[in-house]
Write a protein that holds these residues in place. Structure first.
Motif, PDB file in Angstrom:
ATOM      1  N   GLN A 185      44.951 -47.684  20.249  1.00  0.00           N
ATOM      2  CA  GLN A 185      45.476 -48.681  19.534  1.00  0.00           C
ATOM      3  C   GLN A 185      46.946 -48.273  18.916  1.00  0.00           C
ATOM      4  OE1 GLN A 185      43.044 -50.761  17.037  1.00  0.00           O
ATOM      5  NE2 GLN A 185      41.259 -51.167  18.460  1.00  0.00           N
ATOM      6  N   LEU A 186      46.455 -46.899  18.254  1.00  0.00           N
ATOM      7  CA  LEU A 186      47.690 -46.521  17.433  1.00  0.00           C
ATOM      8  C   LEU A 186      48.838 -46.009  18.457  1.00  0.00           C
ATOM      9  CD1 LEU A 186      45.691 -44.352  15.156  1.00  0.00           C
ATOM     10  CD2 LEU A 186      46.252 -46.477  14.550  1.00  0.00           C
ATOM     11  N   ARG A 187      48.211 -45.472  19.694  1.00  0.00           N
ATOM     12  CA  ARG A 187      49.407 -45.222  20.435  1.00  0.00           C
ATOM     13  C   ARG A 187      50.225 -46.399  21.015  1.00  0.00           C
ATOM     14  NH1 ARG A 187      51.143 -44.800  24.924  1.00  0.00           N
ATOM     15  NH2 ARG A 187      49.441 -46.064  25.720  1.00  0.00           N
ATOM     16  N   HIS A 188      49.350 -47.350  21.283  1.00  0.00           N
ATOM     17  CA  HIS A 188      50.117 -48.834  21.767  1.00  0.00           C
ATOM     18  C   HIS A 188      51.020 -49.315  20.795  1.00  0.00           C
ATOM     19  CE1 HIS A 188      50.463 -52.925  23.342  1.00  0.00           C
ATOM     20  NE2 HIS A 188      49.812 -53.329  21.950  1.00  0.00           N
ATOM     21  N   ILE A 242      50.451 -43.964  11.860  1.00  0.00           N
ATOM     22  CA  ILE A 242      49.352 -43.496  10.913  1.00  0.00           C
ATOM     23  C   ILE A 242      48.200 -44.563  10.985  1.00  0.00           C
ATOM     24  CG2 ILE A 242      49.056 -42.782   8.468  1.00  0.00           C
ATOM     25  CD1 ILE A 242      52.048 -42.264   8.151  1.00  0.00           C
ATOM     26  N   GLY A 243      47.234 -44.001  11.238  1.00  0.00           N
ATOM     27  CA  GLY A 243      45.977 -44.941  11.392  1.00  0.00           C
ATOM     28  C   GLY A 243      44.898 -44.575  10.116  1.00  0.00           C
ATOM     29  N   PRO A 299      55.620 -45.980  12.231  1.00  0.00           N
ATOM     30  CA  PRO A 299      54.528 -46.834  12.135  1.00  0.00           C
ATOM     31  C   PRO A 299      53.353 -46.822  11.521  1.00  0.00           C
ATOM     32  CG  PRO A 299      55.240 -46.365  14.447  1.00  0.00           C
ATOM     33  CD  PRO A 299      55.652 -45.520  13.270  1.00  0.00           C
ATOM     34  N   VAL A 300      52.810 -47.785  10.563  1.00  0.00           N
ATOM     35  CA  VAL A 300      51.722 -47.576   9.795  1.00  0.00           C
ATOM     36  C   VAL A 300      50.583 -48.800  10.223  1.00  0.00           C
ATOM     37  CG1 VAL A 300      50.620 -47.607   7.506  1.00  0.00           C
ATOM     38  CG2 VAL A 300      52.946 -46.632   7.874  1.00  0.00           C
ATOM     39  N   ASP A 301      49.541 -48.330  10.534  1.00  0.00           N
ATOM     40  CA  ASP A 301      48.487 -49.248  10.895  1.00  0.00           C
ATOM     41  C   ASP A 301      47.761 -50.180   9.742  1.00  0.00           C
ATOM     42  OD1 ASP A 301      47.184 -50.986  12.888  1.00  0.00           O
ATOM     43  OD2 ASP A 301      45.491 -49.542  12.977  1.00  0.00           O
ATOM     44  N   MET A 302      48.536 -51.233   9.466  1.00  0.00           N
ATOM     45  CA  MET A 302      47.865 -51.964   8.301  1.00  0.00           C
ATOM     46  C   MET A 302      46.694 -52.980   8.642  1.00  0.00           C
ATOM     47  SD  MET A 302      49.959 -51.326   5.589  1.00  0.00           S
ATOM     48  CE  MET A 302      50.309 -52.628   4.630  1.00  0.00           C
ATOM     49  N   PHE A 303      46.754 -53.079  10.022  1.00  0.00           N
ATOM     50  CA  PHE A 303      45.836 -54.108  10.537  1.00  0.00           C
ATOM     51  C   PHE A 303      45.079 -53.821  11.624  1.00  0.00           C
ATOM     52  CE2 PHE A 303      49.776 -56.376   8.504  1.00  0.00           C
ATOM     53  CZ  PHE A 303      48.910 -56.816   7.513  1.00  0.00           C
ATOM     54  N   PRO A 304      44.177 -52.571  11.388  1.00  0.00           N
ATOM     55  CA  PRO A 304      43.396 -52.227  12.663  1.00  0.00           C
ATOM     56  C   PRO A 304      42.617 -53.277  13.668  1.00  0.00           C
ATOM     57  CG  PRO A 304      42.959 -50.720  10.739  1.00  0.00           C
ATOM     58  CD  PRO A 304      43.847 -52.029  10.434  1.00  0.00           C
ATOM     59  N   VAL A 341      51.907 -55.040  14.096  1.00  0.00           N
ATOM     60  CA  VAL A 341      52.449 -53.501  14.008  1.00  0.00           C
ATOM     61  C   VAL A 341      53.463 -53.574  12.687  1.00  0.00           C
ATOM     62  CG1 VAL A 341      53.908 -51.911  15.292  1.00  0.00           C
ATOM     63  CG2 VAL A 341      52.489 -53.506  16.539  1.00  0.00           C
ATOM     64  N   GLU A 342      53.210 -52.675  12.145  1.00  0.00           N
ATOM     65  CA  GLU A 342      54.014 -52.484  10.972  1.00  0.00           C
ATOM     66  C   GLU A 342      54.768 -51.251  10.963  1.00  0.00           C
ATOM     67  OE1 GLU A 342      53.298 -54.763   7.819  1.00  0.00           O
ATOM     68  OE2 GLU A 342      54.773 -54.189   6.376  1.00  0.00           O
ATOM     69  N   CYS A 343      56.133 -51.193  10.172  1.00  0.00           N
ATOM     70  CA  CYS A 343      56.465 -49.897  10.360  1.00  0.00           C
ATOM     71  C   CYS A 343      57.503 -49.854   9.033  1.00  0.00           C
ATOM     72  CB  CYS A 343      57.176 -49.338  11.651  1.00  0.00           C
ATOM     73  SG  CYS A 343      58.448 -50.547  12.401  1.00  0.00           S
TER      74      CYS A 343
END
Ligand code: SAH
Length: 480
Positions: A112-115, A144-145, A457-462, A467-469
């Motif tokens: 998911q993070l790579r995507h 960042i997950g 990118p920072v994963d705010m919504f796993p 996508v947030e960055c």
């Protein structure tokens, strides 16, 4: 009345498709997927024709039924995964397939993070024209997950209804208003699940009538639960159709007894026939009007209506990155555009000479001022208004920012604001974005004068497709 000459319409010829497609609606085909789009749907081609398949992942062989076709692409329903991606996992949530909330739970978290990193790169390249691979490429860091990407949400908003005589509450089935009754959501903080389950139980016991959306009858419409992740304080908001709650004292007493962490019980009255959750009237039934939480060292008061980031762990990471990219040392003047309740402004104020925040919602600015006071932070000024109007006025008043931070809604920045930034020429622009496509569009405009240095990118919504960055741009020639 004068008659207008109307041409009699001749009978229309039968509608013929103006293009030939290799598939027809209803047809079942097998195809290989090659990617995952921004909605989390698998993308593949059948005889050269692009198909989107929700539920499929990249690099899978799938059997699908065509559901809907357009000239250049179509949508298909996943029937079988013939050959699964090595990154396919069993979704942890039992209602994954019915709930529209998490579109990526079937993809391993690392993927998911790579995507999400790839989505950012694709947008920067396609829309912004920025090189993202090879020599001279923009640095797009890995997303960042979260160490534990579950139970991160600090707010639940649960619709209440009636099914076969029983009170139910949960979420709406995808693209409908039918409530799926459920007591656990795996991305929700445990405390919120407990509040919702308790209120449902107690309301049923006290015979408090659930809202019937179709007939517009009943009392209890929604339960909203909020938790301060760092303080453990819990707020319960009961959204009702009218002021009067039968057995109100019993209800309050039972909530306090069955959810000991509760520090605030609030009623909000919404008598309208509407999809909007909150009404205008808010009354505190018991305890405090607000709960408190911290992001880093800053304390925030959260009221029933105020906006607050839903993933506090990742918010702290995002804001620290914003602070780092702003490069503040204590002497800078910084503008925070689209500042909400002043979260980023107050974070920046710790390391800047003065921060100016602007936001269009007056209640949010009232919260921002209160939060500044709560933390004894005096080097901030908040203004209500549209960023694209207030910031040009600040320019006229002679305010010269070293850094401008923007954190706009999904539609991105107003072009007038981008023009003002290009005129004010701060040394740095830090852009916090929840939509990589409008981000890329806006950065392209700024790139006339600014160099895109870094993208984080920072994963705010796993488990969701969001996508947030945060990005750093530096004025050309301003720095080595
Ligand atoms: N920076 C804040 C909020 C970001 S959300 C945080 O991190 O919490 C985006 C905000 O922009 C919302 O609060 C919305 O009300 C506000 N907004 C939308 N259009 C605006 C405009 N034209 N000018 C100023 N603020 C606007």
């Amino acid at each position: 009345m004068a008659k207008t000459a109307k041409k009699k319409s001749s009978p229309k010829p039968p509608v013929k498709p103006v293009y030939d497609l290799p598939v027809q609606v209803g047809q079942v085909v097998e195809l290989e997927t090659t990617g995952l789009n921004h909605d989390g749907a698998g993308v593949g081609r059948y005889e050269g024709y692009t198909l989107f398949v929700p539920g499929a992942l990249a690099s899978e062989r799938v059997r699908v039924r065509i559901e809907h076709t357009k000239k250049n692409f179509g949508f298909a329903k996943l029937l079988d995964v013939v050959q699964a991606s090595p990154f396919r996992v069993e979704p942890a949530c039992p209602v994954f397939s019915r709930c529209g909330g998490c579109s990526l739970q079937h993809l391993a978290y690392e993927e998911q993070l790579r995507h999400k990193q790839q989505i950012v790169k694709d947008n920067l390249r396609r829309i912004g024209g920025f090189p993202v691979e090879g020599e001279g490429a923009v640095t797009v860091h890995p997303t960042i997950g979260m160490t534990d990407p579950w139970r991160y949400r600090n707010k639940a908003q649960v619709p209440i209804g009636e099914q076969e005589g029983a009170l139910v509450g949960g979420f709406y089935a995808e693209r409908s208003h039918q409530i799926i009754d459920i007591d656990a959501c795996l991305i929700q903080h445990q405390a919120n699940d407990e509040v919702v389950a308790a209120v449902k139980r107690i309301a049923a016991r006290l015979n408090i009538q659930p809202y019937d959306e179709v007939r517009h009858t009943g009392l209890l419409r929604h339960v909203v639960a909020k938790v301060g992740a760092r303080t453990g304080e819990v707020m319960v908001v009961l959204i009702t159709t009218e002021d009067f709650i039968p057995q109100r004292e019993h209800l309050i007493e039972a909530i306090r007894r069955e959810v000991p962490a509760v520090t605030s019980i609030v009623q909000n009255v919404n008598p309208e026939k509407t999809n909007v959750i909150f009404g205008d009237k808010t009354v505190t039934l018991w305890g405090s009007d607000v709960i408190y939480d911290y992001i880093g060292p800053i304390k925030f008061a959260i009221s029933a209506r105020s906006f607050y980031q839903v993933n506090p762990v990742q918010t702290e990471i995002l804001y620290n990155k914003t602070l780092e990219y702003a490069g503040a040392t204590g002497t800078e003047t910084i503008i925070d555009a689209y500042c909400g309740i002043g979260t980023i402004s107050l974070f920046l104020a710790q390391k800047a000479n003065h921060v100016y925040g602007v936001e269009i919602v007056p209640e949010a600015i009232a919260d921002a001022n209160r939060n500044a006071e709560l933390n004894g932070i005096a080097n901030v000024t908040f203004a209500v208004g549209a960023a694209e109007e207030v910031i040009p006025a600040w320019k006229e008043q002679g305010i010269r920012p070293d850094v401008i931070v923007v954190d706009p809604p999904r539609k991105g920045c107003d072009e007038a604001l981008l023009t003002t930034i290009l005129q004010m020429q701060p040394e740095r622009v830090v852009y916090v974005s929840c939509n990589p496509s409008t981000l890329a569009r806006d950065l392209k405009i700024l790139s006339d004068l600014y160099e895109l240095k870094e993208v984080q990118p920072v994963d705010m919504f796993p488990h969701t497709g969001h996508v947030e960055c945060v990005i750093l741009m530096v004025r050309r020639g301003a720095e080595s």
